[in-house]
Scaffold this motif. Structure first.
Motif, PDB file in Angstrom:
ATOM      1  N   SER A 180       0.828  -1.197   0.000  1.00 27.59           N
ATOM      2  CA  SER A 180       0.000   0.000   0.000  1.00 27.59           C
ATOM      3  C   SER A 180       0.865   1.251   0.000  1.00 27.59           C
ATOM      4  O   SER A 180       2.084   1.197   0.205  1.00 27.59           O
ATOM      5  CB  SER A 180      -0.920   0.007   1.225  1.00 27.59           C
ATOM      6  N   ALA A 181       0.228   2.393  -0.217  1.00 27.24           N
ATOM      7  CA  ALA A 181       0.954   3.654  -0.280  1.00 27.24           C
ATOM      8  C   ALA A 181       1.627   3.989   1.052  1.00 27.24           C
ATOM      9  O   ALA A 181       2.650   4.678   1.074  1.00 27.24           O
ATOM     10  CB  ALA A 181       0.006   4.776  -0.688  1.00 27.24           C
ATOM     11  N   ASP A 182       1.063   3.494   2.170  1.00 25.56           N
ATOM     12  CA  ASP A 182       1.682   3.777   3.470  1.00 25.56           C
ATOM     13  C   ASP A 182       2.624   2.659   3.913  1.00 25.56           C
ATOM     14  O   ASP A 182       3.034   2.607   5.076  1.00 25.56           O
ATOM     15  CB  ASP A 182       0.608   4.030   4.531  1.00 25.56           C
ATOM     16  N   GLY A 183       2.948   1.715   2.987  1.00 32.69           N
ATOM     17  CA  GLY A 183       3.985   0.734   3.282  1.00 32.69           C
ATOM     18  C   GLY A 183       3.501  -0.600   3.803  1.00 32.69           C
ATOM     19  O   GLY A 183       4.329  -1.435   4.173  1.00 32.69           O
ATOM     20  N   HIS A 184       2.205  -0.866   3.831  1.00 34.33           N
ATOM     21  CA  HIS A 184       1.694  -2.147   4.319  1.00 34.33           C
ATOM     22  C   HIS A 184       1.687  -3.186   3.196  1.00 34.33           C
ATOM     23  O   HIS A 184       1.025  -2.980   2.180  1.00 34.33           O
ATOM     24  CB  HIS A 184       0.278  -1.994   4.884  1.00 34.33           C
ATOM     25  N   PRO A 185       2.395  -4.308   3.359  1.00 32.30           N
ATOM     26  CA  PRO A 185       2.369  -5.357   2.332  1.00 32.30           C
ATOM     27  C   PRO A 185       1.112  -6.226   2.468  1.00 32.30           C
ATOM     28  O   PRO A 185       0.630  -6.477   3.568  1.00 32.30           O
ATOM     29  CB  PRO A 185       3.639  -6.167   2.622  1.00 32.30           C
ATOM     30  N   VAL A 186       0.580  -6.665   1.340  1.00 24.44           N
ATOM     31  CA  VAL A 186      -0.597  -7.525   1.319  1.00 24.44           C
ATOM     32  C   VAL A 186      -0.321  -8.658   0.328  1.00 24.44           C
ATOM     33  O   VAL A 186       0.102  -8.410  -0.801  1.00 24.44           O
ATOM     34  CB  VAL A 186      -1.865  -6.758   0.882  1.00 24.44           C
ATOM     35  N   SER A 187      -0.555  -9.891   0.742  1.00 24.77           N
ATOM     36  CA  SER A 187      -0.345 -11.027  -0.151  1.00 24.77           C
ATOM     37  C   SER A 187      -1.419 -12.070   0.093  1.00 24.77           C
ATOM     38  O   SER A 187      -2.030 -12.128   1.177  1.00 24.77           O
ATOM     39  CB  SER A 187       1.046 -11.647   0.057  1.00 24.77           C
ATOM     40  N   GLY A 188      -1.655 -12.885  -0.914  1.00 27.49           N
ATOM     41  CA  GLY A 188      -2.664 -13.936  -0.790  1.00 27.49           C
ATOM     42  C   GLY A 188      -2.885 -14.623  -2.123  1.00 27.49           C
ATOM     43  O   GLY A 188      -2.237 -14.303  -3.123  1.00 27.49           O
ATOM     44  N   SER A 189      -3.807 -15.559  -2.136  1.00 25.71           N
ATOM     45  CA  SER A 189      -4.127 -16.280  -3.367  1.00 25.71           C
ATOM     46  C   SER A 189      -5.530 -16.847  -3.275  1.00 25.71           C
ATOM     47  O   SER A 189      -6.068 -17.034  -2.172  1.00 25.71           O
ATOM     48  CB  SER A 189      -3.123 -17.410  -3.625  1.00 25.71           C
ATOM     49  N   TYR A 190      -6.132 -17.135  -4.421  1.00 23.02           N
ATOM     50  CA  TYR A 190      -7.435 -17.783  -4.494  1.00 23.02           C
ATOM     51  C   TYR A 190      -7.587 -18.379  -5.878  1.00 23.02           C
ATOM     52  O   TYR A 190      -6.698 -18.248  -6.729  1.00 23.02           O
ATOM     53  CB  TYR A 190      -8.568 -16.799  -4.167  1.00 23.02           C
ATOM     54  N   SER A 191      -8.681 -19.032  -6.123  1.00 19.78           N
ATOM     55  CA  SER A 191      -8.898 -19.680  -7.420  1.00 19.78           C
ATOM     56  C   SER A 191     -10.333 -19.481  -7.883  1.00 19.78           C
ATOM     57  O   SER A 191     -11.237 -19.219  -7.086  1.00 19.78           O
ATOM     58  CB  SER A 191      -8.575 -21.175  -7.357  1.00 19.78           C
ATOM     59  N   PHE A 192     -10.524 -19.606  -9.200  1.00 19.83           N
ATOM     60  CA  PHE A 192     -11.852 -19.585  -9.806  1.00 19.83           C
ATOM     61  C   PHE A 192     -11.838 -20.539 -10.983  1.00 19.83           C
ATOM     62  O   PHE A 192     -10.779 -21.032 -11.396  1.00 19.83           O
ATOM     63  CB  PHE A 192     -12.261 -18.165 -10.232  1.00 19.83           C
ATOM     64  N   THR A 193     -13.007 -20.825 -11.542  1.00 17.83           N
ATOM     65  CA  THR A 193     -13.129 -21.829 -12.598  1.00 17.83           C
ATOM     66  C   THR A 193     -13.798 -21.237 -13.826  1.00 17.83           C
ATOM     67  O   THR A 193     -14.812 -20.538 -13.719  1.00 17.83           O
ATOM     68  CB  THR A 193     -13.947 -23.038 -12.114  1.00 17.83           C
ATOM     69  N   VAL A 194     -13.215 -21.540 -14.981  1.00 19.21           N
ATOM     70  CA  VAL A 194     -13.828 -21.185 -16.265  1.00 19.21           C
ATOM     71  C   VAL A 194     -14.446 -22.457 -16.823  1.00 19.21           C
ATOM     72  O   VAL A 194     -13.742 -23.437 -17.081  1.00 19.21           O
ATOM     73  CB  VAL A 194     -12.796 -20.618 -17.250  1.00 19.21           C
ATOM     74  N   GLU A 195     -15.755 -22.476 -16.950  1.00 19.05           N
ATOM     75  CA  GLU A 195     -16.455 -23.672 -17.393  1.00 19.05           C
ATOM     76  C   GLU A 195     -16.268 -23.891 -18.888  1.00 19.05           C
ATOM     77  O   GLU A 195     -16.160 -22.940 -19.664  1.00 19.05           O
ATOM     78  CB  GLU A 195     -17.954 -23.565 -17.070  1.00 19.05           C
ATOM     79  N   ALA A 196     -16.241 -25.158 -19.272  1.00 22.47           N
ATOM     80  CA  ALA A 196     -16.055 -25.501 -20.684  1.00 22.47           C
ATOM     81  C   ALA A 196     -17.275 -25.065 -21.475  1.00 22.47           C
ATOM     82  O   ALA A 196     -18.415 -25.227 -21.037  1.00 22.47           O
ATOM     83  CB  ALA A 196     -15.835 -27.002 -20.843  1.00 22.47           C
ATOM     84  N   ALA A 197     -17.041 -24.522 -22.667  1.00 22.05           N
ATOM     85  CA  ALA A 197     -18.136 -24.074 -23.519  1.00 22.05           C
ATOM     86  C   ALA A 197     -18.836 -25.274 -24.126  1.00 22.05           C
ATOM     87  O   ALA A 197     -18.278 -26.368 -24.234  1.00 22.05           O
ATOM     88  CB  ALA A 197     -17.612 -23.157 -24.618  1.00 22.05           C
ATOM     89  N   ALA A 198     -20.082 -25.089 -24.541  1.00 20.57           N
ATOM     90  CA  ALA A 198     -20.836 -26.159 -25.201  1.00 20.57           C
ATOM     91  C   ALA A 198     -20.246 -26.415 -26.575  1.00 20.57           C
ATOM     92  O   ALA A 198     -19.351 -25.718 -27.041  1.00 20.57           O
ATOM     93  CB  ALA A 198     -22.316 -25.784 -25.302  1.00 20.57           C
ATOM     94  N   ASP A 199     -20.765 -27.449 -27.273  1.00 20.16           N
ATOM     95  CA  ASP A 199     -20.259 -27.803 -28.603  1.00 20.16           C
ATOM     96  C   ASP A 199     -20.392 -26.660 -29.587  1.00 20.16           C
ATOM     97  O   ASP A 199     -19.601 -26.503 -30.491  1.00 20.16           O
ATOM     98  CB  ASP A 199     -21.004 -29.038 -29.151  1.00 20.16           C
TER      99      ASP A 199
END
Length: 210
Positions: free
Chosen positions: A114-133
């Motif tokens: 952040s601008a005042d020097g605070h570090p932020v870290s993390g992770s997450y996930s999401f899914t992209v569904e397969a398209a139809a035919d």
């Protein structure tokens, strides 16, 4: 009497000022110790979406610095889905994505300051569904396909009739062509028979003559 009043005033001041100071300190402490965090993300954590968006956007509680903004998006094959470097705009950090990346589970990792020097870290996930035919055909396409079926059947019928007519004509020509051949074979057989008969007759006359 005067001394007693002064002592009472000092005691009352201490009793009133100390709680007020403690209350002000308690109010200011959370602000001083509060940490910068991730407020929202798009796509969100554990989201299931139809297609990969052109970019991912992370919104934090405080403004971020461009210099220390690090964001990575990994596709289902373990490859980077990013097409550029992260961009910072106030509280938001965004990252452009490759729209041709495959469907599946994506992982987002970030480490920002952040601008005042605070570090932020993390992770997450999401899914992209397969398209139809493929997309469902429109009403106009369906009507065109229905109209094409009778036309195709009519064309096939015409081709079949033309083939039958050509076959009959070829059969007639073949039959007409075989008639002269039969006559020729018969004539040759008759000539051979006459020649054989004449030969046999000459042999007999020659024997009687002897």
């Amino acid at each position: 009497m005067y001394v007693t009043d002064r002592r009472a005033v000092r005691t009352a001041a201490r009793v009133l000022v100390l709680p007020a100071a403690l209350a002000a300190l308690a109010t200011a402490t959370p602000r001083a110790t509060a940490h910068t965090g991730l407020d929202s993300a798009s796509p969100a954590a554990d989201a299931a979406i139809a297609e990969l968006p052109p970019r991912i956007t992370l919104t934090f509680s405080d403004p971020m610095t461009q210099k220390y903004a690090k964001v990575a998006v990994t596709d289902p094959d373990g490859k980077s889905a990013a097409t550029d470097e992260p961009e910072v705009s106030g509280n938001e950090v965004s990252l452009a994505l490759d729209s041709t990346s495959p469907a599946g589970r994506y992982t987002v990792g970030y480490r920002v300051v952040s601008a005042d020097g605070h570090p932020v870290s993390g992770s997450y996930s999401f899914t992209v569904e397969a398209a139809a035919d493929g997309p469902a055909p429109s009403a106009r396409e369906t009507e065109s396909e229905r109209a094409a079926v009778p036309r195709a059947a009519e064309d096939a019928t015409r081709e079949t009739a033309a083939d039958s007519t050509d076959g009959e004509s070829s059969g007639k020509e073949s039959s007409a062509g075989t008639v002269p051949v039969v006559v020729l074979v018969g004539a040759l057989a008759a000539a051979v028979a006459v020649a054989v008969g004449a030969y046999v007759a000459r042999r007999r006359r020659a024997r009687h003559g002897d």
